[in-house]
Design a protein around this motif. Structure first.
Motif, short mmCIF file in Angstrom:
data_model
loop_
_atom_site.label_atom_id
_atom_site.label_comp_id
_atom_site.label_asym_id
_atom_site.label_seq_id
_atom_site.Cartn_x
_atom_site.Cartn_y
_atom_site.Cartn_z
N VAL A 1 0.78 -1.08 0.06
CA VAL A 1 0.03 -0.12 0.12
C VAL A 1 0.93 1.36 -0.11
O VAL A 1 0.61 2.14 -0.67
N LEU A 2 1.72 1.28 0.72
CA LEU A 2 2.76 2.43 0.80
C LEU A 2 3.43 2.60 -0.45
O LEU A 2 3.49 3.64 -0.86
N LEU A 3 3.90 1.50 -1.18
CA LEU A 3 4.74 1.61 -2.40
C LEU A 3 3.57 2.39 -3.61
O LEU A 3 4.09 2.98 -4.29
N ALA A 4 2.37 1.89 -3.62
CA ALA A 4 1.36 2.05 -4.43
C ALA A 4 1.07 3.72 -4.40
O ALA A 4 1.22 4.21 -5.29
N PHE A 5 0.93 4.11 -3.15
CA PHE A 5 0.45 5.57 -2.83
C PHE A 5 1.75 6.44 -3.07
O PHE A 5 1.71 7.46 -3.68
N VAL A 6 3.00 5.85 -2.58
CA VAL A 6 4.28 6.65 -3.15
C VAL A 6 4.42 6.81 -4.91
O VAL A 6 4.51 7.99 -5.23
N CYS A 7 4.18 5.82 -5.38
CA CYS A 7 4.30 5.86 -6.74
C CYS A 7 3.22 6.75 -7.54
O CYS A 7 3.58 7.57 -8.12
N GLY A 8 2.21 6.47 -6.96
CA GLY A 8 0.91 7.25 -7.47
C GLY A 8 1.13 8.89 -7.12
O GLY A 8 0.78 9.74 -8.06
N ILE A 9 1.62 9.34 -6.01
CA ILE A 9 1.48 10.67 -5.45
C ILE A 9 2.92 11.23 -6.39
O ILE A 9 3.02 12.46 -6.81
N THR A 10 4.12 10.15 -6.46
CA THR A 10 5.18 10.73 -7.20
C THR A 10 4.88 11.11 -8.48
O THR A 10 5.37 12.24 -9.26
N ALA A 11 4.26 10.23 -9.22
CA ALA A 11 3.65 10.58 -10.58
C ALA A 11 2.77 11.87 -11.06
O ALA A 11 2.87 12.00 -12.02
N LEU A 12 2.19 12.59 -9.92
CA LEU A 12 1.63 13.69 -10.01
C LEU A 12 2.32 14.83 -10.57
O LEU A 12 1.67 15.93 -11.15
N LYS A 13 3.61 14.83 -10.36
CA LYS A 13 4.77 15.88 -10.49
C LYS A 13 4.23 17.16 -10.40
O LYS A 13 4.04 18.20 -10.79
N GLU A 14 3.85 17.21 -8.85
CA GLU A 14 3.55 18.58 -8.10
C GLU A 14 5.04 19.14 -7.71
O GLU A 14 6.01 18.57 -7.78
N ASP A 15 4.81 20.37 -7.24
CA ASP A 15 6.05 21.07 -6.95
C ASP A 15 6.54 21.08 -5.76
O ASP A 15 7.28 21.71 -5.22
N ASP A 16 6.00 20.10 -4.78
CA ASP A 16 6.35 19.85 -3.39
C ASP A 16 7.57 19.12 -3.40
O ASP A 16 7.67 18.11 -3.98
N ASP A 17 8.39 19.45 -2.51
CA ASP A 17 9.78 19.10 -2.29
C ASP A 17 9.54 17.59 -1.75
O ASP A 17 10.43 16.81 -1.84
N ASP A 18 8.66 17.41 -0.89
CA ASP A 18 8.56 16.19 -0.02
C ASP A 18 7.93 15.12 -0.87
O ASP A 18 8.19 14.00 -0.55
N PHE A 19 7.51 15.48 -2.13
CA PHE A 19 7.07 14.29 -3.05
C PHE A 19 7.34 14.29 -4.33
O PHE A 19 6.82 13.75 -5.39
N ASN A 20 8.54 14.97 -4.53
CA ASN A 20 9.15 14.97 -5.99
C ASN A 20 9.78 13.68 -6.30
O ASN A 20 9.70 13.12 -7.48
N THR A 21 10.49 12.61 -5.36
CA THR A 21 11.09 11.44 -5.83
C THR A 21 10.41 10.70 -4.89
O THR A 21 9.88 10.78 -4.02
N ILE A 22 10.60 9.30 -5.28
CA ILE A 22 10.12 8.24 -4.60
C ILE A 22 10.84 8.07 -3.19
O ILE A 22 9.94 7.73 -2.11
N SER A 23 11.92 8.28 -2.92
CA SER A 23 12.61 8.12 -1.58
C SER A 23 11.97 9.23 -0.69
O SER A 23 11.87 9.03 0.42
N SER A 24 11.96 10.40 -1.16
CA SER A 24 11.52 11.73 -0.25
C SER A 24 9.90 11.45 0.12
O SER A 24 9.35 11.51 1.09
N ALA A 25 9.23 10.83 -0.88
CA ALA A 25 8.05 10.65 -0.63
C ALA A 25 7.71 9.34 0.34
O ALA A 25 6.83 9.52 1.16
N THR A 26 8.60 8.27 0.19
CA THR A 26 8.56 7.22 1.22
C THR A 26 8.70 7.85 2.43
O THR A 26 7.91 7.48 3.55
N LYS A 27 9.61 8.51 2.65
CA LYS A 27 9.86 9.14 4.12
C LYS A 27 8.77 10.16 4.41
O LYS A 27 8.45 9.91 5.70
#
Length: 103
Positions: A32-58
């Motif tokens: 579930v974590l991996l699915a949401f991280v990949c989905g949110i990262t694919a949105l390509k928003e300008d938020d620094d916390d969700f730009n990459t998979i590693s930062s979104a996972t954190k």
């Protein structure tokens, strides 16, 4: 093993079942974590916390463990797509997966 003590055998069986349920919960949480991280990262928003998979996972793990501050949630309110995904993630993990673990 069961010849020596029925109580020890029953305890051993319960421990094995509990660990297998805990492992299923952990794998479910990871997927579930991996699915949401990949989905949110694919949105390509300008938020620094969700730009990459590693930062979104954190960021998601911090939110899952309750380590995220209210300022982080206030900052996410400006990005409605990410905020909706985070709210859905919190619902799925905290309410659904924990209830599956208890059941």
């Amino acid at each position: 093993f069961s010849v020596l003590s029925n109580r020890l055998a029953a305890f051993g069986l319960i421990i094995i079942r509990s660990f297998s349920e805990l492992a299923l919960f952990t794998f479910g949480l990871a997927f579930v974590l991996l699915a949401f991280v990949c989905g949110i990262t694919a949105l390509k928003e300008d938020d620094d916390d969700f730009n990459t998979i590693s930062s979104a996972t954190k960021a998601f793990v911090q939110m899952l463990l309750g380590m995220a501050s209210s300022d982080q949630y206030d900052h996410l309110a400006t990005y409605m797509a990410i905020f909706t995904g985070v709210c859905l993630f919190k619902f799925v993990t905290v309410i659904y997966l924990v209830n599956v673990l208890v059941a």
